[in-house]
Every structure is written in structure tokens, then in C-alpha cells.
Scaffold this motif. Sequence first.
Motif, mmCIF file in Angstrom:
data_model
loop_
_atom_site.group_PDB
_atom_site.id
_atom_site.type_symbol
_atom_site.label_atom_id
_atom_site.label_comp_id
_atom_site.label_asym_id
_atom_site.label_seq_id
_atom_site.Cartn_x
_atom_site.Cartn_y
_atom_site.Cartn_z
ATOM 1 N N TRP A 1 10.088 29.145 -17.263
ATOM 2 C CA TRP A 1 10.224 27.775 -16.762
ATOM 3 C C TRP A 1 10.496 26.757 -17.861
ATOM 4 C CZ3 TRP A 1 6.695 31.372 -15.147
ATOM 5 C CH2 TRP A 1 6.588 31.618 -13.783
ATOM 6 N N HIS B 1 7.799 22.031 -13.016
ATOM 7 C CA HIS B 1 8.293 23.332 -13.470
ATOM 8 C C HIS B 1 9.695 23.562 -12.919
ATOM 9 C CE1 HIS B 1 4.053 23.917 -14.256
ATOM 10 N NE2 HIS B 1 4.272 25.085 -14.814
ATOM 11 N N THR C 1 7.891 27.504 -20.857
ATOM 12 C CA THR C 1 6.806 28.486 -20.841
ATOM 13 C C THR C 1 7.179 29.715 -20.032
ATOM 14 O OG1 THR C 1 4.475 28.827 -20.298
ATOM 15 C CG2 THR C 1 5.702 27.347 -18.867
ATOM 16 N N SER D 1 4.865 29.842 -25.717
ATOM 17 C CA SER D 1 4.585 29.102 -24.487
ATOM 18 C C SER D 1 3.375 28.185 -24.638
ATOM 19 C CB SER D 1 4.329 30.083 -23.347
ATOM 20 O OG SER D 1 5.434 30.917 -23.155
ATOM 21 N N PRO E 1 3.355 30.045 -15.826
ATOM 22 C CA PRO E 1 3.225 28.661 -15.365
ATOM 23 C C PRO E 1 1.942 28.014 -15.879
ATOM 24 C CG PRO E 1 2.870 30.226 -13.565
ATOM 25 C CD PRO E 1 3.356 31.017 -14.736
ATOM 26 N N ARG F 1 5.544 27.205 -9.202
ATOM 27 C CA ARG F 1 4.624 28.024 -9.992
ATOM 28 C C ARG F 1 4.340 29.289 -9.198
ATOM 29 N NH1 ARG F 1 -0.591 25.543 -11.512
ATOM 30 N NH2 ARG F 1 -0.540 24.613 -9.453
ATOM 31 N N LEU G 1 9.516 22.810 -18.630
ATOM 32 C CA LEU G 1 8.491 21.860 -18.207
ATOM 33 C C LEU G 1 9.028 20.452 -18.463
ATOM 34 C CD1 LEU G 1 5.501 23.653 -19.925
ATOM 35 C CD2 LEU G 1 6.055 23.707 -17.499
#
Lengths: 342, 329
Positions: free
Chosen positions: A287, A100, A78, A61, A81, A268, A289
Amino acid sequence: MKRITALLVVVLAVAGVLCADSALSITGAGATFPYPMYSKWFDEYHKKNAHLEINYQSIGSGGGIKQVTEGTVDFGATDGPMNDDQLKAFQDKHGFGILHFPTVLGADVVSYNIPGVSAELNFTPEAISGIFLGKITKWNDPAIAGANKGVSLPANGIVVVHRSEGSGTTYIWTDYLSKISDEWKTKVGKGASVNWPVGIGQKGNEGVAGMIKQTPNSFGYIELIYAIQNNMAYGRVKNSSGAFIKADLASVTSAAAAAAKNMPDDFRVSITDAPGKTAYPISSFTWLLVPAKFSDATKRDAIKGFVKWMLADGQNYTEALSYAKLPKEVVAKELKALNNVQ
Amino acid sequence: MATTTTTVPSAGPVAGWRSFLSRLRQGDEIAQMITFLFAASVVLLTLLLVFVLWQGSILPRHKFGFNFFRTSVWDPIFDQFGALPFIYGTLVTSAVSLFVAVPLGIGAAIFLAELAPARVSDALEFFIDLLAAVPSVIYGVLGVFIVVPLMRSYIQPALQNTLGFFPLFKGPAYGIGFLTAGIVLAIMVIPYIISVSREVLLSVPRDQREAALSLGSTRWESTWKVVVPFARPGIFGSVFLALARALGETMAVTMVIGNTPTISASLFSPGYSIAAVIANELTEASSNLHYQSLIELGLALFLLTFILNGIARLLIVATSQRGRRTGHT
């Protein structure tokens, strides 16, 4: 001879056009925990859209956040967050933000090896934080024994095992500990790697699992998917409504559903220690990104197309790989947020 | 204009150029130039490495200064970084490994070079070269599944029962820790010591042995008092090669050392080494300071190797001079 040359030119030109057509390749990097899911998705999506190839490197991440901030990959991924500093760093560097998008859910389970004890143990938050803070050092401590009436626990010292490398699994674990224990929050905090008060570090889920298996009286945390795939026994954890819950796909999704009602607009959110009777307390989203702006419109449309597919058809592949599905409310909200990618 | 400047005053240089070319044809100049480039690239690489490590660790160097090497808290969340437990772990595991590997390795080399029949020696050498080529992660797996359980169930309890009054052998026996890491490292470096020492011993001139034997010494006396001292600088070289490998080993160490930054007198305690923490945390470094502190750890490992190598050189010089002096008197 001339004819052959002409033919060659034509062939090369056609090949060039074909190659140019199929040359759209998107690169991503980041979290290792959802990697099996992502590689399945990218593979399936490639079958449907032959011209598009998505390369994903599971470098961790932290590495994903770093690379997407530096612009060396098109998107990141990741398990924890991005924090406000990291968001600001991205904004400062590019002049626009990063979004996210939750993709699937995962969880940490508590694993242990006590010679002579085969029962499935119950763990209270106090017991877990006490063990990891080094305050509870014996298996027959009242904080553990109180939740396990009828099981005779030995007076042996507990060997704590944790991850040695920075990892999303550790992020979820320390996020949970920070919520249930003020002492942990102020002394240790949450992150991919922390300053552990006690314990032995081992690399990877397989390292922690192996150490627990061969060390008598050990205790540690492992990713749910790893535990399921390796048929490992693990304990139940008491959630915020006081019920002892075993981690499985249903109890993890339930934790997400409880959080979905007040999901913040940037997604997040931490769902450890979530409310809800059936919610497993050590659960988390993972998540993607995605930068808010792309200079290359074809790339942007390709990524948006993939996220749209992932939120609809893609979710059908999750349970076969032991990942929990996103709740419907979250999917609806993400589809709306996808319009912010320009 | 151009033609005059090149032709008129250049009679001398042209002649020089010709003789240079003629010498080139002999090949010596070319060989010298090419090999010089190769040798210079080693220096260049070293300087480049130091430069990159130095540039990459600006933040922690400014923030912590020398305290980086003196403090022992490693906390990525609260941005406190001290290298001492990692330096300690690296030194202790390397020391344990040499303590085990040097007598075993040199003993084996003496047997192979001096006492064993040539056919046995060559056959064993094949296995030793094979061992030296095994990837370190394999040694790590061997460590986790064989050495660790052995240590936990047999060796550590036995040491505790017999030598438990030493602080070295106190504390709970987890099976992993400094001692186990040192022993796994010893297994890894023994092939280097044997292989290089054997070659050095074999290269000792035959007349040295014959002279000793003709003076009435036994075979062991000629080996121990004549051949081994003659080969001493080379044997030292093999030990320092082993030390360098032990200092920098990453994978096998991280699998059996316990990955906990502690400074403890007990060899049973879990610890951490520089190479292991870099490998574990670099990819997931949470902040720039964390990342750069790991780079500075790399710099620390480089310095450590540099210092130990320097000491090693001095040791070789000192002992070889003493050997010569005692030889003359």
C-alpha cells in the motif's frame, strides 16, 4: 561592467524562476518490497511531468509508517496495513486520517534444499505451520510425505530459515500462518518481526536464499519476485479450495480478484488464504499511505495525479518487473477513494 | 557612565589582559585551549550518548525495570522484551574471538617485531594495515561463503568427534552460530592486535634487549622474559581495542550468528548479539515499546563496554604493579 552585471541579474532571475517552477519535490518513505516498482514508476512519471520529482526512500514499512505519522515525509508505503492503534496515533497527531491505496501485489514462496530430492514438492498448510512451530522436525514426516506420494524424503532434521530483520515479507508469512493455524495465532502472532519458535534468522531475501542454498535439509520463505529473478525452485502450496498452487503472477492476481469482491472501504485487507480455485494462498497487496488532507494544494494535486496515473498507465509496467497487477474492481474503487484526499 | 566603569577600575585587568595577550602570542595558551576543547568534546560526546540512550528508553525502563536485563523472551508481538540472550551472545562471541585472536595476534607481533628481518616486517605491516581497513560486510561475506561451509562440513564434525563430550561442542552443526561468529570476529580483530602490539614491542628500548643478551640469555629468552613484559601494558591495550571492536561489531556478526535469541552452552547453537538485533529490527520496530527496547539494548551495550573497560584498566594496573614488584625482588 554595468552591462555584465545587468546581464548576470537577468540570467539569475530567469534561472530562479525556472528553478522555482521545477522545484516541486515530493518525498515518500517506507516498504522495501515494492521499491523496484516504485522507483520505475517515479522515474517514468518524472519523464512525463518534468517539474515534479518524487523521492522515495525504501527504509522499511515500519519506518514509513513512523515517518508519515511524524510528518517528515509527504506519503508513506507499507507491506502490512497500519493497525488501529497506528491509525489512531495519526488521527490524534494531525486531526485527520490517512488513506491506504493498494499499488501492486506480491507473494511469499516456500523454498527448500533436500539433497537427492529434485521434485517440486507440495506443502499443506498443516505441514508449513507444523515445521515453523517446531512440531514437524523430519522431512519424512507423514504431514509432508502424504502430499508428496512417489518422492522419497529422507529422515533428516529440517533446518528452518527465516528473516532476521523486520520485513513485509515476514508480515505476509506470519499473517498466513496466523490464518491457517490457531496455535500460531495465539502463540506467535503476525508482524514484521516475531518471536520465532524455531529456526535460524538471515538478513534479507538474499540471506535466506543463500542459507537455504548452502544448508542441506533447509526450509524457508522467500519473496516471489526474488525467487523468479534468481531462477530459484520453490514448492506448491495447498489453497483453501484444496488445490496445490504454484505461485506466479496469475495465481497471485487470482487471489486478489477473490478478495476484490468484498474489499473494505479503507482497503486494509489481507488476502492470505484467499478463496478461489486458482488463488495462491500466501499473497498480499502493498500500500501507499496518503494523508487525507494537505495544506499545500499543489502537493496534494501532484500526489493525486500520480496515484491516478499509477492506477491506469502505471499498471502496465508491473509485469515486466514480476509484480502482479491490481484487479480492475480494486482500481475502480481506489479512483473513487482518491476523492477523499483533500 | 559607561566609559568610567570600563576605564577607571580596569587598570589591573587591562594589564592582565595584556600579559594574557602576550602569552597568547607565544602560542601555548592557544594550543592549550584548542586541545582542551578537543579533549572535552570526547567527554561531552559520551555524556550526550548516555543522555540520548537514557531518554530514548523511558518506556521499557519503566515497564520492565531491571527485569529487562534478566529475562530472555524477545517478543515484539506480545510486547515482551528481555535482553539476556543478546548480552550472552555478545559476551560469548567476543570471548571466543579473543581466545582465538590473542595468541595468534601477539605471536605474530612478536615475530614481526623481534625475529623477522626489518624488510619482511615492514612489508607484512602493510598487509596488516590493509586488513584492518577492510569493511566488516566483506568479512561477513567471507564468513558466509567460506567459514560457514568449512565449519559445517569439517571443523564442527571434527570437534564433535573429538571433544563432543564437552557441552560446548554438542548439538547439530548448522555451520553458523556462536563459534562461527567468534571466529569471523577473530579474523577481524587480529590485525588490530598485531599492528598495535608490534609498535609497542618495537618501542621497547634497545638497551633492555642488549642487557638481557649480555647476561647470556638466548634471543627467545630476551624476547619472552624482558621485551614482552616491558611492553605488557601496550599489548593489553591492543587486546582491549580488539575487544571493543568485537563487542560492537554488527554486520559481520549478523551474517553468521543465526539471529536467534538463545542461551545455550553449545557454541554450535545459533545465537544473537546486541548490535545485530538493533541493526535488524530498528527500522521495522512495530511499536514504541519495541523501538525503545532496542534503544535500551544500545544502553546495555554501552554499559557492558564501560564495565569491561573498567575491568581492563584494573587488570593493567594490577599486572604492571606485579611486574614491577617481581622485577625488584
